[in-house]
Scaffold this active site. Structure first.
Site, PDB file in Angstrom:
ATOM      1  N   TYR A  21      -1.832 -21.333   8.825  1.00  0.00           N
ATOM      2  CA  TYR A  21      -1.104 -20.171   9.351  1.00  0.00           C
ATOM      3  C   TYR A  21      -0.007 -20.652  10.319  1.00  0.00           C
ATOM      4  O   TYR A  21       1.145 -20.210  10.238  1.00  0.00           O
ATOM      5  CB  TYR A  21      -2.052 -19.194  10.067  1.00  0.00           C
ATOM      6  CG  TYR A  21      -1.303 -18.041  10.705  1.00  0.00           C
ATOM      7  CD1 TYR A  21      -0.707 -17.051   9.910  1.00  0.00           C
ATOM      8  CD2 TYR A  21      -1.135 -17.957  12.084  1.00  0.00           C
ATOM      9  CE1 TYR A  21       0.016 -16.007  10.486  1.00  0.00           C
ATOM     10  CE2 TYR A  21      -0.425 -16.912  12.666  1.00  0.00           C
ATOM     11  CZ  TYR A  21       0.151 -15.936  11.861  1.00  0.00           C
ATOM     12  OH  TYR A  21       0.878 -14.912  12.433  1.00  0.00           O
TER      13      TYR A  21
ATOM     14  N   THR B 203      -3.369  -5.272  16.066  1.00  0.00           N
ATOM     15  CA  THR B 203      -2.965  -4.610  14.811  1.00  0.00           C
ATOM     16  C   THR B 203      -4.109  -4.835  13.814  1.00  0.00           C
ATOM     17  O   THR B 203      -5.210  -5.220  14.224  1.00  0.00           O
ATOM     18  CB  THR B 203      -1.682  -5.266  14.235  1.00  0.00           C
ATOM     19  OG1 THR B 203      -2.000  -6.628  13.914  1.00  0.00           O
ATOM     20  CG2 THR B 203      -0.519  -5.240  15.202  1.00  0.00           C
TER      21      THR B 203
ATOM     22  N   PRO C 106       5.677 -13.339  18.713  1.00  0.00           N
ATOM     23  CA  PRO C 106       4.679 -12.813  19.649  1.00  0.00           C
ATOM     24  C   PRO C 106       3.405 -13.653  19.716  1.00  0.00           C
ATOM     25  O   PRO C 106       3.058 -14.361  18.768  1.00  0.00           O
ATOM     26  CB  PRO C 106       4.330 -11.432  19.077  1.00  0.00           C
ATOM     27  CG  PRO C 106       5.206 -11.224  17.882  1.00  0.00           C
ATOM     28  CD  PRO C 106       5.701 -12.564  17.463  1.00  0.00           C
TER      29      PRO C 106
ATOM     30  N   PHE D  97      -4.083  -7.305  11.972  1.00  0.00           N
ATOM     31  CA  PHE D  97      -3.945  -8.739  11.727  1.00  0.00           C
ATOM     32  C   PHE D  97      -5.300  -9.470  11.668  1.00  0.00           C
ATOM     33  O   PHE D  97      -5.560 -10.237  10.737  1.00  0.00           O
ATOM     34  CB  PHE D  97      -3.055  -9.327  12.841  1.00  0.00           C
ATOM     35  CG  PHE D  97      -2.849 -10.802  12.784  1.00  0.00           C
ATOM     36  CD1 PHE D  97      -1.852 -11.356  11.988  1.00  0.00           C
ATOM     37  CD2 PHE D  97      -3.638 -11.668  13.536  1.00  0.00           C
ATOM     38  CE1 PHE D  97      -1.651 -12.732  11.940  1.00  0.00           C
ATOM     39  CE2 PHE D  97      -3.450 -13.037  13.494  1.00  0.00           C
ATOM     40  CZ  PHE D  97      -2.447 -13.565  12.694  1.00  0.00           C
TER      41      PHE D  97
ATOM     42  N   SER E  55       5.854 -16.334  15.406  1.00  0.00           N
ATOM     43  CA  SER E  55       4.612 -16.220  16.198  1.00  0.00           C
ATOM     44  C   SER E  55       4.591 -17.369  17.196  1.00  0.00           C
ATOM     45  O   SER E  55       5.231 -18.409  16.969  1.00  0.00           O
ATOM     46  CB  SER E  55       3.399 -16.349  15.273  1.00  0.00           C
ATOM     47  OG  SER E  55       2.201 -16.503  16.008  1.00  0.00           O
TER      48      SER E  55
ATOM     49  N   ASP F 124       5.386  -6.257  -3.355  1.00  0.00           N
ATOM     50  CA  ASP F 124       4.630  -7.434  -2.923  1.00  0.00           C
ATOM     51  C   ASP F 124       5.664  -8.536  -2.727  1.00  0.00           C
ATOM     52  O   ASP F 124       6.277  -8.999  -3.701  1.00  0.00           O
ATOM     53  CB  ASP F 124       3.609  -7.812  -4.008  1.00  0.00           C
ATOM     54  CG  ASP F 124       2.717  -8.954  -3.568  1.00  0.00           C
ATOM     55  OD1 ASP F 124       3.143  -9.761  -2.701  1.00  0.00           O
ATOM     56  OD2 ASP F 124       1.588  -9.055  -4.078  1.00  0.00           O
ATOM     57  N   VAL F 125       5.870  -8.952  -1.491  1.00  0.00           N
ATOM     58  CA  VAL F 125       6.957  -9.912  -1.211  1.00  0.00           C
ATOM     59  C   VAL F 125       6.714 -11.277  -1.857  1.00  0.00           C
ATOM     60  O   VAL F 125       7.627 -12.092  -1.936  1.00  0.00           O
ATOM     61  CB  VAL F 125       7.222 -10.092   0.313  1.00  0.00           C
ATOM     62  CG1 VAL F 125       7.654  -8.783   0.958  1.00  0.00           C
ATOM     63  CG2 VAL F 125       6.016 -10.687   1.035  1.00  0.00           C
TER      64      VAL F 125
ATOM     65  N   ARG G 297       0.836  -1.218   0.000  1.00  0.00           N
ATOM     66  CA  ARG G 297       0.000   0.000   0.000  1.00  0.00           C
ATOM     67  C   ARG G 297       0.868   1.263   0.000  1.00  0.00           C
ATOM     68  O   ARG G 297       1.370   1.667   1.047  1.00  0.00           O
ATOM     69  CB  ARG G 297      -0.956  -0.027   1.201  1.00  0.00           C
ATOM     70  CG  ARG G 297      -2.110  -1.006   1.028  1.00  0.00           C
ATOM     71  CD  ARG G 297      -2.922  -1.142   2.281  1.00  0.00           C
ATOM     72  NE  ARG G 297      -2.178  -1.777   3.364  1.00  0.00           N
ATOM     73  CZ  ARG G 297      -2.644  -1.967   4.589  1.00  0.00           C
ATOM     74  NH1 ARG G 297      -3.852  -1.555   4.899  1.00  0.00           N
ATOM     75  NH2 ARG G 297      -1.911  -2.558   5.506  1.00  0.00           N
TER      76      ARG G 297
HETATM   77  P1  NDP Z   1      -0.815  -5.979  10.058  1.00  0.00           P
HETATM   78  O1  NDP Z   1      -1.913  -6.551   9.217  1.00  0.00           O
HETATM   79  O2  NDP Z   1      -1.117  -4.755  10.841  1.00  0.00           O
HETATM   80  O3  NDP Z   1       0.482  -5.720   9.162  1.00  0.00           O
HETATM   81  C1  NDP Z   1       0.888  -6.645   8.193  1.00  0.00           C
HETATM   82  C2  NDP Z   1       1.865  -5.968   7.249  1.00  0.00           C
HETATM   83  O4  NDP Z   1       2.306  -6.925   6.292  1.00  0.00           O
HETATM   84  C3  NDP Z   1       1.242  -4.809   6.500  1.00  0.00           C
HETATM   85  O5  NDP Z   1       2.137  -3.740   6.497  1.00  0.00           O
HETATM   86  C4  NDP Z   1       1.061  -5.354   5.098  1.00  0.00           C
HETATM   87  O6  NDP Z   1       1.242  -4.303   4.155  1.00  0.00           O
HETATM   88  C5  NDP Z   1       2.220  -6.338   5.002  1.00  0.00           C
HETATM   89  N1  NDP Z   1       2.019  -7.333   3.983  1.00  0.00           N
HETATM   90  C6  NDP Z   1       1.091  -8.308   3.930  1.00  0.00           C
HETATM   91  N2  NDP Z   1       1.209  -8.997   2.790  1.00  0.00           N
HETATM   92  C7  NDP Z   1       2.231  -8.448   2.103  1.00  0.00           C
HETATM   93  C8  NDP Z   1       2.835  -8.694   0.848  1.00  0.00           C
HETATM   94  N3  NDP Z   1       2.392  -9.671   0.052  1.00  0.00           N
HETATM   95  N4  NDP Z   1       3.883  -7.942   0.454  1.00  0.00           N
HETATM   96  C9  NDP Z   1       4.328  -6.944   1.233  1.00  0.00           C
HETATM   97  N5  NDP Z   1       3.818  -6.652   2.440  1.00  0.00           N
HETATM   98  C10 NDP Z   1       2.766  -7.394   2.851  1.00  0.00           C
HETATM   99  O7  NDP Z   1      -0.368  -7.165  11.021  1.00  0.00           O
HETATM  100  P2  NDP Z   1       0.825  -7.302  12.079  1.00  0.00           P
HETATM  101  O8  NDP Z   1       1.574  -6.049  12.239  1.00  0.00           O
HETATM  102  O9  NDP Z   1       0.231  -7.929  13.269  1.00  0.00           O
HETATM  103  O10 NDP Z   1       1.702  -8.404  11.345  1.00  0.00           O
HETATM  104  C11 NDP Z   1       3.095  -8.315  11.170  1.00  0.00           C
HETATM  105  C12 NDP Z   1       3.711  -9.691  11.356  1.00  0.00           C
HETATM  106  O11 NDP Z   1       3.516 -10.112  12.703  1.00  0.00           O
HETATM  107  C13 NDP Z   1       3.107 -10.790  10.494  1.00  0.00           C
HETATM  108  O12 NDP Z   1       4.158 -11.601   9.999  1.00  0.00           O
HETATM  109  C14 NDP Z   1       2.230 -11.573  11.470  1.00  0.00           C
HETATM  110  O13 NDP Z   1       2.075 -12.906  11.068  1.00  0.00           O
HETATM  111  C15 NDP Z   1       3.068 -11.456  12.716  1.00  0.00           C
HETATM  112  N6  NDP Z   1       2.393 -11.689  13.984  1.00  0.00           N
HETATM  113  C16 NDP Z   1       1.288 -10.962  14.344  1.00  0.00           C
HETATM  114  C17 NDP Z   1       0.676 -11.186  15.558  1.00  0.00           C
HETATM  115  C18 NDP Z   1      -0.562 -10.474  15.982  1.00  0.00           C
HETATM  116  O14 NDP Z   1      -1.249 -10.940  16.908  1.00  0.00           O
HETATM  117  N7  NDP Z   1      -0.895  -9.329  15.381  1.00  0.00           N
HETATM  118  C19 NDP Z   1       1.232 -12.167  16.501  1.00  0.00           C
HETATM  119  C20 NDP Z   1       2.377 -12.883  16.014  1.00  0.00           C
HETATM  120  C21 NDP Z   1       2.941 -12.626  14.819  1.00  0.00           C
HETATM  121  P3  NDP Z   1       0.418  -4.112   2.804  1.00  0.00           P
HETATM  122  O15 NDP Z   1      -0.960  -4.677   3.020  1.00  0.00           O
HETATM  123  O16 NDP Z   1       0.430  -2.617   2.597  1.00  0.00           O
HETATM  124  O17 NDP Z   1       1.217  -4.835   1.787  1.00  0.00           O
HETATM  125  C1  8X3 Z   2      -0.617 -14.297  15.525  1.00  0.00           C
HETATM  126  C2  8X3 Z   2      -0.946 -14.843  16.857  1.00  0.00           C
HETATM  127  O1  8X3 Z   2      -2.240 -16.668  18.054  1.00  0.00           O
HETATM  128  O2  8X3 Z   2      -3.423 -15.385  16.369  1.00  0.00           O
HETATM  129  O3  8X3 Z   2       0.478 -14.956  14.973  1.00  0.00           O
HETATM  130  O4  8X3 Z   2      -1.799 -17.007  15.736  1.00  0.00           O
HETATM  131  S1  8X3 Z   2      -2.161 -16.027  16.741  1.00  0.00           S
END
Ligand code: NDP
Ligand code: 8X3
Length: 256
Positions: free
Chosen positions: A156, A191, A186, A193, A143, A63-64, A39
């Site tokens: 996941y 977030t 974590p 998420f 995670s 886009d990764v 984005r």
């Molecule tokens: P958010 O949804 O707030 O952020 C996710 C980020 O990943 C966004 O910036 C999004 O950007 C980016 N993203 C997703 N897909 C792509 C893609 N194909 N290419 C590039 N960027 C991408 O979630 P979180 O901050 O919570 O997530 C960050 C990480 O933390 C993730 O790996 C998640 O699995 C992990 N995590 C989260 C937890 C939680 O409870 N929230 C707990 C444990 C781990 P955009 O859409 O702009 O591309």
């Molecule tokens: C995000 C935490 O417990 O929703 O990785 O899978 S959980």
């Protein structure tokens, strides 16, 4: 403690949540940031909020999941941005919470392509430079889902178990070099998420955090920053953290 001043930090998924919080903490410490996400408007908003000079911030719309795009984005970085010191492989997502025998296959593809393959593409593209320069640090965001599987989360959780294995293997493969590898794993962090997991169903997403005090993105950024600033002979391999209100992926203390 090592200084972050002028270190080049590439953060994937910097447009939201944990990635955006990392951008802030590293910016405050004087790092030069490469912020990557899909984005573009969000990245531009981040740039405005952080108010850094063009010498201190570089945006990548990326886009990764797109291997060619990852390779070309990294290989075409301007010369003064190409020596990445810290790679934070944070981009990731969950999609759905259905039983594995009923789930949408498209959801699996998206999680596997982003959380595993995307992280691998960045690693494969960025780490050789770290090895040849003799310095670097890869921080992968895993995670608790990589440590325990919960109902409806099998794919996941499998992606995050893969991240755990990749972090472990990368550390082994980098033995003999000064490049460090850390996995930050974590539990519940509030977030976007859950909103992404439930395809925009905000009411369902809100319920995930109802009656609990979840971790914040800043809590995670703080831990990542701690790992990145240890003396250069110290490698923090893995950090598992969760809210006080959580004991496992399925054991959560809800007050209402
Ligand atoms: P958010 O949804 O707030 O952020 C996710 C980020 O990943 C966004 O910036 C999004 O950007 C980016 N993203 C997703 N897909 C792509 C893609 N194909 N290419 C590039 N960027 C991408 O979630 P979180 O901050 O919570 O997530 C960050 C990480 O933390 C993730 O790996 C998640 O699995 C992990 N995590 C989260 C937890 C939680 O409870 N929230 C707990 C444990 C781990 P955009 O859409 O702009 O591309
Ligand atoms: C995000 C935490 O417990 O929703 O990785 O899978 S959980």
């Amino acid at each position: 403690m090592i200084s972050i001043q002028n270190q080049i930090v590439l953060i994937t998924g910097a447009s939201s949540g944990i990635g955006a919080a990392c951008a802030k903490i590293f910016a405050d410490a004087g790092a030069r940031l490469i912020l990557a996400a899909r984005r573009w408007e969000r990245l531009q908003e981040m740039e405005q909020t952080l108010a850094l000079s063009s010498q201190q911030i570089h945006l990548l719309q990326l886009d990764v999941r797109d291997r060619t795009a990852v390779e070309s984005a990294i290989s075409s970085l301007p010369p003064n941005w190409s020596d990445i010191d810290i790679l934070i492989n944070n981009a990731g997502l969950s999609r759905g919470l259905e039983k594995v025998y009923e789930a949408e296959i498209q959801n699996w593809e998206e999680m596997i392509d982003t959380n595993i393959k995307g992280l691998l593409y960045l690693t494969r593209t960025v780490v050789p430079g770290m090895v040849s320069r003799g310095s670097g640090h890869v921080v992968n965001i895993g995670s608790i889902a990589g440590h325990q599987t919960y109902p409806g989360g099998s794919v996941y959780c499998a992606t995050k178990a893969a991240v755990r294995s990749i972090s472990e293997g990368l550390k082994q493969d980098l033995l003999g070099t000064p490049v460090r590898v850390t996995s930050v794993d974590p539990g519940m962090v509030e977030t976007e998420f859950s909103q992404v997991r439930f395809h925009g169903d905000q009411e369902r997403a809100d319920k995930v955090y109802q009656g609990v005090t979840p971790l914040t993105p800043d809590d995670i950024a703080d831990v990542i920053f701690f790992c990145a600033t240890r003396p250069s002979h110290v490698n923090i391999n893995e950090v598992v953290l969760m809210p006080v209100d959580q004991a496992s992926a399925t054991l959560v203390n809800r007050r209402k």
